[in-house]
Design an enzyme around this catalytic site. Structure first.
Site, mmCIF file in Angstrom:
data_model
loop_
_atom_site.group_PDB
_atom_site.id
_atom_site.type_symbol
_atom_site.label_atom_id
_atom_site.label_comp_id
_atom_site.label_asym_id
_atom_site.label_seq_id
_atom_site.Cartn_x
_atom_site.Cartn_y
_atom_site.Cartn_z
ATOM 1 C CB CYS A 1 32.659 -51.401 57.880
ATOM 2 S SG CYS A 1 31.959 -52.003 59.389
ATOM 3 C CE LYS B 1 29.493 -43.152 60.721
ATOM 4 N NZ LYS B 1 30.378 -44.068 61.421
#
Ligand code: PMP
Length: 409
Positions: free
Chosen positions: A367, A225
């Site tokens: 999520c 990320k």
């Protein structure tokens, strides 16, 4: 803006077209694109410096080991940690969270104890705690978020009692894009002797901090990320805790001596690095974090990010029937992660139509099912920005979103 054009030029993935349209990549909270410096090192190591680390005396292994350990040094610097022993390579934030939940839980959690999590946690910071709590008979306590996506420090204080053994909380939610008051949380928790784990999967990208200043006991993040390859992640931990925690996985490299009767373990950080690690990924954290540092240190880019965030919010708020989830009273605490729902439309339909227009966004439960359900949503659309995104891309996205809504209503 010239600086942004220079940054964009370093990301070959951004130059491509999808369905004959220029790619607008707004799924950065899921994974970022990689700059050329990272891609080049990845290629150079895969094709030339490909030898297992820490094990052999030959040149190639020594070179790979040096690059691996340089990656560790760079992470230590980026996090502002005291020593390299505190920096453990894992396969990602999820692996780091499982490591702490399992190993810390094994050592310090027992029947009747409590673990505090916030309501805005990613599944990766919920499920590992459920697994260990179920095993030892401990209980999860949930710190709620309000309608703006903020937690209450006072409420947190009230929840802390002598049964609480650890607090695990996200630095910034991957849905709400709201930065939590971690420093205050840590101070309050420490006043009762309770350690704090920070899930930095999103915070590492957008927050200017050091683990020393936060004084957190654990900090985890994923390389992918923050401009590094997939399959590499970090667990930072305070030495006194890491030293008391048992190994999570057994295998090569994490041992001192092995006999069938008894094994002794290697010192930190190797005690937690069993088996052949992703040494190329670890090495690539060095150029990735050098790039991230240059962004973090640039006042110009910081200002640009704030302007992009304000512009995005203004444009989204102008769309009738659209609700943005995550609106902190202090706008400074909003990172460029925008999750929203639109009356009369389904999030996955919107995301699919945007995709056909060349705009990549995320949709669904992200999520974080408990959080999405709290807001009575079936899912959300999420647009998340990186410093290489432009105002023109926001305009394409907003125009596309308006078109998609019209088609669906
Ligand atoms: N926590 C948060 C807040 C996240 O955003 C993510 C990734 N979406 C994770 C944990 C898990 O990261 P990974 O899948 O890279 O292990």
């Amino acid at each position: 803006m010239e600086t942004i054009n220079q940054i964009r030029a370093q990301f070959s993935a951004l130059q491509q077209q999808v369905y004959g349209k220029p790619l607008v990549y707004f799924d950065n909270a899921a994974t970022s694109q990689k700059p050329l410096t990272v891609l080049e090192l990845q290629q150079r190591m895969s094709s030339g410096i490909n030898a297992n680390i820490h094990r052999a005396v030959h040149k190639l292994s020594a070179d790979a080991t040096e690059l691996y350990e340089t990656g560790r040094d760079e992470v230590r610097k980026y996090l502002g940690a005291d020593s390299r022993e505190q920096i453990i390579f894992t396969s990602g934030a999820t692996a780091s969270l499982n490591l702490v939940a399992s190993s810390f839980g094994h050592q310090f959690l027992k029947n009747g104890d409590k673990v505090i999590l916030s309501e805005a946690e990613h599944h990766s910071n919920i499920v590992p705690w459920q697994i260990i709590c179920e095993r030892v008979g401990a209980q999860i306590m949930v710190l709620p978020v309000n309608i703006r996506g903020e937690i209450s420090v006072d409420q947190f204080s009230e929840m802390l009692d002598e049964k609480v053994k650890i607090v695990a909380i996200t630095h910034a939610s991957n849905v709400l894009g709201v930065v939590n008051p971690i420093k205050e949380i840590v101070q309050i928790a420490h006043s009762k002797g309770v350690p704090v784990l920070v899930d930095g999967a999103q915070g590492i990208i957008h927050c200017d901090f050091s683990v020393k200043d936060l004084d957190c006991d654990f900090y985890v993040f994923s390389g992918h990320k923050i401009y590094a390859p997939t399959g590499i992640g970090i667990l930072y931990g305070k030495k006194e805790l890491l030293e008391k925690m048992p190994p999570y996985m057994g295998g090569g490299d994490m041992v001192d001596t092995v006999t069938f009767e008894k094994t002794t373990y290697a010192p930190l950080p190797l005690k937690f690095e069993a088996g052949t690690p992703n040494f190329i990924g670890a090495a690539c954290l060095a150029p990735a974090l050098q790039f991230a540092s240059s962004v973090r240190q640039s006042a110009e880019i910081k200002l640009y990010e704030r302007e992009m965030t304000a512009y995005m919010i203004k444009e989204l708020e102008n769309i009738e029937g659209l609700t943005i989830w995550g609106n902190p009273s202090n706008r400074e605490l909003k990172i460029p992660v925008f999750s929203f729902t639109v009356e009369g439309t389904h999030p996955s339909d919107l995301a699919q139509l945007l995709d056909k227009m060349g705009v990549a966004v995320r949709s669904g439960l992200m999520c974080a099912e408990p959080l999405i359900r709290k807001f009575s949503a079936v899912g959300m659309v999420r647009a998340s920005l990186a410093p290489y995104n432009t105002k023109e891309e926001i305009e394409i996205f907003i125009a596309g979103l308006k078109r998609a809504i019209k088609m669906l209503r």
